[in-house]
Scaffold this motif. Structure first.
Motif, PDB file in Angstrom:
ATOM      1  N   GLN A 291       0.830  -1.197   0.000  1.00 49.21           N
ATOM      2  CA  GLN A 291       0.000   0.000   0.000  1.00 49.21           C
ATOM      3  C   GLN A 291       0.867   1.250   0.000  1.00 49.21           C
ATOM      4  O   GLN A 291       0.539   2.238  -0.655  1.00 49.21           O
ATOM      5  N   TYR A 292       1.984   1.207   0.717  1.00 48.46           N
ATOM      6  CA  TYR A 292       2.883   2.359   0.753  1.00 48.46           C
ATOM      7  C   TYR A 292       3.410   2.665  -0.646  1.00 48.46           C
ATOM      8  O   TYR A 292       3.476   3.824  -1.064  1.00 48.46           O
ATOM      9  N   VAL A 293       3.763   1.590  -1.365  1.00 46.55           N
ATOM     10  CA  VAL A 293       4.272   1.779  -2.738  1.00 46.55           C
ATOM     11  C   VAL A 293       3.191   2.408  -3.608  1.00 46.55           C
ATOM     12  O   VAL A 293       3.445   3.348  -4.372  1.00 46.55           O
ATOM     13  N   VAL A 294       1.946   1.877  -3.475  1.00 44.91           N
ATOM     14  CA  VAL A 294       0.843   2.428  -4.279  1.00 44.91           C
ATOM     15  C   VAL A 294       0.606   3.891  -3.950  1.00 44.91           C
ATOM     16  O   VAL A 294       0.501   4.755  -4.823  1.00 44.91           O
ATOM     17  N   TYR A 295       0.531   4.186  -2.624  1.00 45.87           N
ATOM     18  CA  TYR A 295       0.279   5.561  -2.213  1.00 45.87           C
ATOM     19  C   TYR A 295       1.423   6.472  -2.615  1.00 45.87           C
ATOM     20  O   TYR A 295       1.214   7.638  -2.956  1.00 45.87           O
ATOM     21  N   ARG A 296       2.648   5.931  -2.551  1.00 46.89           N
ATOM     22  CA  ARG A 296       3.818   6.732  -2.937  1.00 46.89           C
ATOM     23  C   ARG A 296       3.731   7.109  -4.412  1.00 46.89           C
ATOM     24  O   ARG A 296       3.997   8.249  -4.795  1.00 46.89           O
ATOM     25  N   ARG A 297       3.336   6.120  -5.237  1.00 44.82           N
ATOM     26  CA  ARG A 297       3.193   6.388  -6.669  1.00 44.82           C
ATOM     27  C   ARG A 297       2.071   7.399  -6.912  1.00 44.82           C
ATOM     28  O   ARG A 297       2.223   8.312  -7.733  1.00 44.82           O
ATOM     29  N   GLN A 298       0.949   7.179  -6.213  1.00 40.48           N
ATOM     30  CA  GLN A 298      -0.151   8.136  -6.357  1.00 40.48           C
ATOM     31  C   GLN A 298       0.263   9.523  -5.902  1.00 40.48           C
ATOM     32  O   GLN A 298      -0.072  10.535  -6.531  1.00 40.48           O
ATOM     33  N   ASP A 299       1.027   9.569  -4.798  1.00 47.17           N
ATOM     34  CA  ASP A 299       1.483  10.855  -4.283  1.00 47.17           C
ATOM     35  C   ASP A 299       2.403  11.541  -5.275  1.00 47.17           C
ATOM     36  O   ASP A 299       2.316  12.750  -5.504  1.00 47.17           O
ATOM     37  N   ASP A 300       3.332  10.745  -5.875  1.00 46.63           N
ATOM     38  CA  ASP A 300       4.238  11.314  -6.880  1.00 46.63           C
ATOM     39  C   ASP A 300       3.462  11.827  -8.084  1.00 46.63           C
ATOM     40  O   ASP A 300       3.761  12.902  -8.631  1.00 46.63           O
ATOM     41  N   ARG A 301       2.442  11.026  -8.507  1.00 40.33           N
ATOM     42  CA  ARG A 301       1.650  11.462  -9.659  1.00 40.33           C
ATOM     43  C   ARG A 301       0.872  12.735  -9.342  1.00 40.33           C
ATOM     44  O   ARG A 301       0.837  13.683 -10.142  1.00 40.33           O
ATOM     45  N   LEU A 302       0.246  12.767  -8.171  1.00 41.14           N
ATOM     46  CA  LEU A 302      -0.504  13.957  -7.767  1.00 41.14           C
ATOM     47  C   LEU A 302       0.424  15.150  -7.592  1.00 41.14           C
ATOM     48  O   LEU A 302       0.060  16.289  -7.935  1.00 41.14           O
ATOM     49  N   GLN A 303       1.647  14.901  -7.045  1.00 44.12           N
ATOM     50  CA  GLN A 303       2.593  15.996  -6.882  1.00 44.12           C
ATOM     51  C   GLN A 303       2.998  16.552  -8.240  1.00 44.12           C
ATOM     52  O   GLN A 303       3.159  17.760  -8.414  1.00 44.12           O
ATOM     53  N   ALA A 308       2.668  20.863 -12.100  1.00 39.61           N
ATOM     54  CA  ALA A 308       2.293  21.357 -13.429  1.00 39.61           C
ATOM     55  C   ALA A 308       1.232  22.445 -13.323  1.00 39.61           C
ATOM     56  O   ALA A 308       1.274  23.455 -14.031  1.00 39.61           O
ATOM     57  N   ALA A 309       0.281  22.235 -12.393  1.00 39.66           N
ATOM     58  CA  ALA A 309      -0.769  23.242 -12.204  1.00 39.66           C
ATOM     59  C   ALA A 309      -0.180  24.542 -11.677  1.00 39.66           C
ATOM     60  O   ALA A 309      -0.556  25.638 -12.117  1.00 39.66           O
ATOM     61  N   ASP A 311       2.899  25.616 -12.126  1.00 42.36           N
ATOM     62  CA  ASP A 311       3.634  26.246 -13.235  1.00 42.36           C
ATOM     63  C   ASP A 311       2.676  26.968 -14.171  1.00 42.36           C
ATOM     64  O   ASP A 311       2.966  28.080 -14.636  1.00 42.36           O
ATOM     65  N   LYS A 312       1.538  26.323 -14.445  1.00 46.42           N
ATOM     66  CA  LYS A 312       0.554  26.947 -15.329  1.00 46.42           C
ATOM     67  C   LYS A 312      -0.008  28.216 -14.697  1.00 46.42           C
ATOM     68  O   LYS A 312      -0.202  29.235 -15.375  1.00 46.42           O
ATOM     69  N   ILE A 313      -0.235  28.163 -13.377  1.00 46.89           N
ATOM     70  CA  ILE A 313      -0.742  29.339 -12.671  1.00 46.89           C
ATOM     71  C   ILE A 313       0.256  30.482 -12.747  1.00 46.89           C
ATOM     72  O   ILE A 313      -0.109  31.643 -12.979  1.00 46.89           O
ATOM     73  N   LYS A 314       1.554  30.160 -12.532  1.00 48.95           N
ATOM     74  CA  LYS A 314       2.580  31.201 -12.613  1.00 48.95           C
ATOM     75  C   LYS A 314       2.630  31.796 -14.013  1.00 48.95           C
ATOM     76  O   LYS A 314       2.789  33.012 -14.184  1.00 48.95           O
ATOM     77  N   GLN A 315       2.518  30.907 -15.016  1.00 54.66           N
ATOM     78  CA  GLN A 315       2.538  31.388 -16.402  1.00 54.66           C
ATOM     79  C   GLN A 315       1.366  32.325 -16.657  1.00 54.66           C
ATOM     80  O   GLN A 315       1.526  33.400 -17.259  1.00 54.66           O
ATOM     81  N   LEU A 316       0.191  31.935 -16.195  1.00 58.79           N
ATOM     82  CA  LEU A 316      -0.997  32.769 -16.377  1.00 58.79           C
ATOM     83  C   LEU A 316      -0.883  34.079 -15.604  1.00 58.79           C
ATOM     84  O   LEU A 316      -1.309  35.131 -16.084  1.00 58.79           O
ATOM     85  N   GLU A 317      -0.278  34.011 -14.405  1.00 59.55           N
ATOM     86  CA  GLU A 317      -0.086  35.241 -13.630  1.00 59.55           C
ATOM     87  C   GLU A 317       0.832  36.201 -14.374  1.00 59.55           C
ATOM     88  O   GLU A 317       0.630  37.423 -14.349  1.00 59.55           O
ATOM     89  N   GLY A 318       1.865  35.645 -15.050  1.00 62.16           N
ATOM     90  CA  GLY A 318       2.757  36.495 -15.839  1.00 62.16           C
ATOM     91  C   GLY A 318       2.022  37.157 -16.986  1.00 62.16           C
ATOM     92  O   GLY A 318       2.204  38.353 -17.251  1.00 62.16           O
ATOM     93  N   VAL A 319       1.198  36.356 -17.670  1.00 60.12           N
ATOM     94  CA  VAL A 319       0.417  36.905 -18.790  1.00 60.12           C
ATOM     95  C   VAL A 319      -0.538  37.985 -18.291  1.00 60.12           C
ATOM     96  O   VAL A 319      -0.684  39.044 -18.900  1.00 60.12           O
ATOM     97  N   ILE A 320      -1.158  37.716 -17.150  1.00 56.52           N
ATOM     98  CA  ILE A 320      -2.087  38.699 -16.581  1.00 56.52           C
ATOM     99  C   ILE A 320      -1.351  39.980 -16.213  1.00 56.52           C
ATOM    100  O   ILE A 320      -1.848  41.096 -16.427  1.00 56.52           O
ATOM    101  N   GLY A 321      -0.119  39.832 -15.651  1.00 61.85           N
ATOM    102  CA  GLY A 321       0.676  41.015 -15.308  1.00 61.85           C
ATOM    103  C   GLY A 321       0.986  41.849 -16.535  1.00 61.85           C
ATOM    104  O   GLY A 321       0.895  43.086 -16.497  1.00 61.85           O
ATOM    105  N   GLU A 322       1.375  41.179 -17.631  1.00 60.15           N
ATOM    106  CA  GLU A 322       1.662  41.901 -18.872  1.00 60.15           C
ATOM    107  C   GLU A 322       0.419  42.620 -19.391  1.00 60.15           C
ATOM    108  O   GLU A 322       0.492  43.763 -19.859  1.00 60.15           O
TER     109      GLU A 322
END
Length: 393
Positions: A291-303, A308-309, A311-322
């Protein structure tokens, strides 16, 4: 002339009856011909009929769980009773009494007279919604009512009961075909037949097996199809809910049981640094490790998804600033343009006023010179003609 009478029980669609929405078999251009006899909020009717009885019932209860707080809600969720019932009556069919036939208006008059006398004939059936429709294939009337009884020895002394309400009107069930409802419906048909007779229409009784399918029967079949379709949809959704619940149970069963791990008993083996443990503890540890291995994989995937989310937010914040900077520059530029435009407009207005003033002064001087010339007998127009003649010579 003879015409049949169709009477049937419906589940009742109040919004359809009052034309809050239009079904495919309705002609909206004729809806203005419909008649609304009665239209009351069913909740208000329930308060009128049952509030006093509910209060008397609750006053006798020693346990709070037996009290009735919302009688309308109780009946809506009841498996024995419905909050209201509907009867639909029609004269003839779409071929011999359709809305475009000569007899349609007579059928309308008969149904109107019938509907207006319904409540007086049926005092235990409280009418709250009643409409005559002239915008479908055949004139027909919908009457929606709450069946109730008084003096009940069970539950509330005034309560909903179709069977007992019809019994109090004198209709007692007998055989399977001669139920209270069938006896009462037959009696209502007889009332309508007497009204029709006064308008020159005889009731054509087809017996137990009708030779044609009336519009009402067709509507009943179509609604049965809709109910079956809804049942299928509900079943599919219930299956999906069951699958989700099974998945949740599976996830819950996979949660690491920390108590079991903490209670693992370890024993050292003789002549070795190895340890032994009971099989049940070993299986718990093995399950926890998996279970630890499964949760670890799920945690890595969610992380990863979270990163990525972000990074996308930062990118959008930059666009909004411009975009904000561009908007700020445009606003500033627009303000400057408006300022200079205002300045130029004021200058133009000032120059215009100055030119106008000079123009008035020149006109005044011209007028003075003309008066002076005329005083000495000089005509400027004649002088210009003489000068022109001398130039031509």
């Amino acid at each position: 002339m003879k015409r049949t009478i169709s009477a049937m029980v419906e589940k009742g669609s109040l919004n359809h009856n009052s034309r809050e929405f239009y079904a495919s078999n309705v002609d909206p251009s004729r809806s203005y011909l419909n008649i609304e006899f009665c239209r009351e909020d069913i909740r208000d009717v329930y308060h009128e009929l049952f509030d006093d009885a509910q209060e008397r019932f609750n006053a006798k209860q020693t346990r709070n769980d037996r009290r009735i707080e919302n009688y309308y809600g109780k009946i809506c969720s009841s498996k024995q009773e419905k909050p209201f019932h509907e009867i639909v009556l029609q004269i003839g069919n779409k071929d011999d009494t359709g809305i475009h036939t000569e007899l349609a208006e007579t059928a309308k008059q008969c149904l109107t007279e019938y509907a207006k006398g319904f409540q007086a004939r049926n005092p235990t059936l409280r009418v709250f919604w009643s409409h005559l429709h002239m915008d479908e294939a055949t004139p027909h009337v919908h009457i929606d009512f709450v069946p109730y009884i008084t003096g009940s020895k069970r539950s509330m002394d005034t309560r909903v009961s179709l069977k007992q309400a019809l019994a109090q009107l004198g209709f007692k069930g007998g055989t399977l075909s001669a139920t209270e409802w069938n006896q009462w419906a037959q009696s209502e048909k007889q009332v309508l037949a007497e009204i029709m007779q006064e308008h020159g229409i005889e009731w054509e009784q087809l017996g137990t097996h009708e030779e044609h399918l009336s519009v009402l029967d067709y509507k009943k079949q179509e609604r049965a199809k809709e109910v079956r379709a809804l049942d299928t949809t509900i079943a599919e959704k219930q299956t999906r809910i069951d699958e989700i619940e099974q998945t949740l149970q599976s996830v819950q069963q996979q949660v690491v049981d920390l108590d079991k791990i903490e209670n693992v008993s370890v024993k050292k083996t003789l002549l070795s640094d190895k340890v032994t443990l009971p099989r049940s503890d070993f299986e718990n540890l093995l399950s926890a490790a998996k279970q630890y291995v499964v949760y670890r994989r799920q945690d890595d995937r969610l992380q990863g998804l979270l990163d990525a989310a972000n990074d996308k937010i930062k990118q959008l914040e930059g666009v909004i600033g411009e975009l904000k900077q561009k908007v700020s520059k445009l606003v500033s530029k627009l303000s400057n343009i408006e300022f200079w435009h205002s300045q130029e407009l004021n200058e133009v207005k000032s120059e215009s006023r100055e030119v106008h003033r000079e123009n008035l002064m020149l006109k005044h001087e011209q007028k003075g010179l003309m008066n002076l010339l005329h005083r000495y007998g000089i005509d400027p127009a004649k002088e210009r003609i003489r000068e022109h003649e001398r130039d031509e010579r």
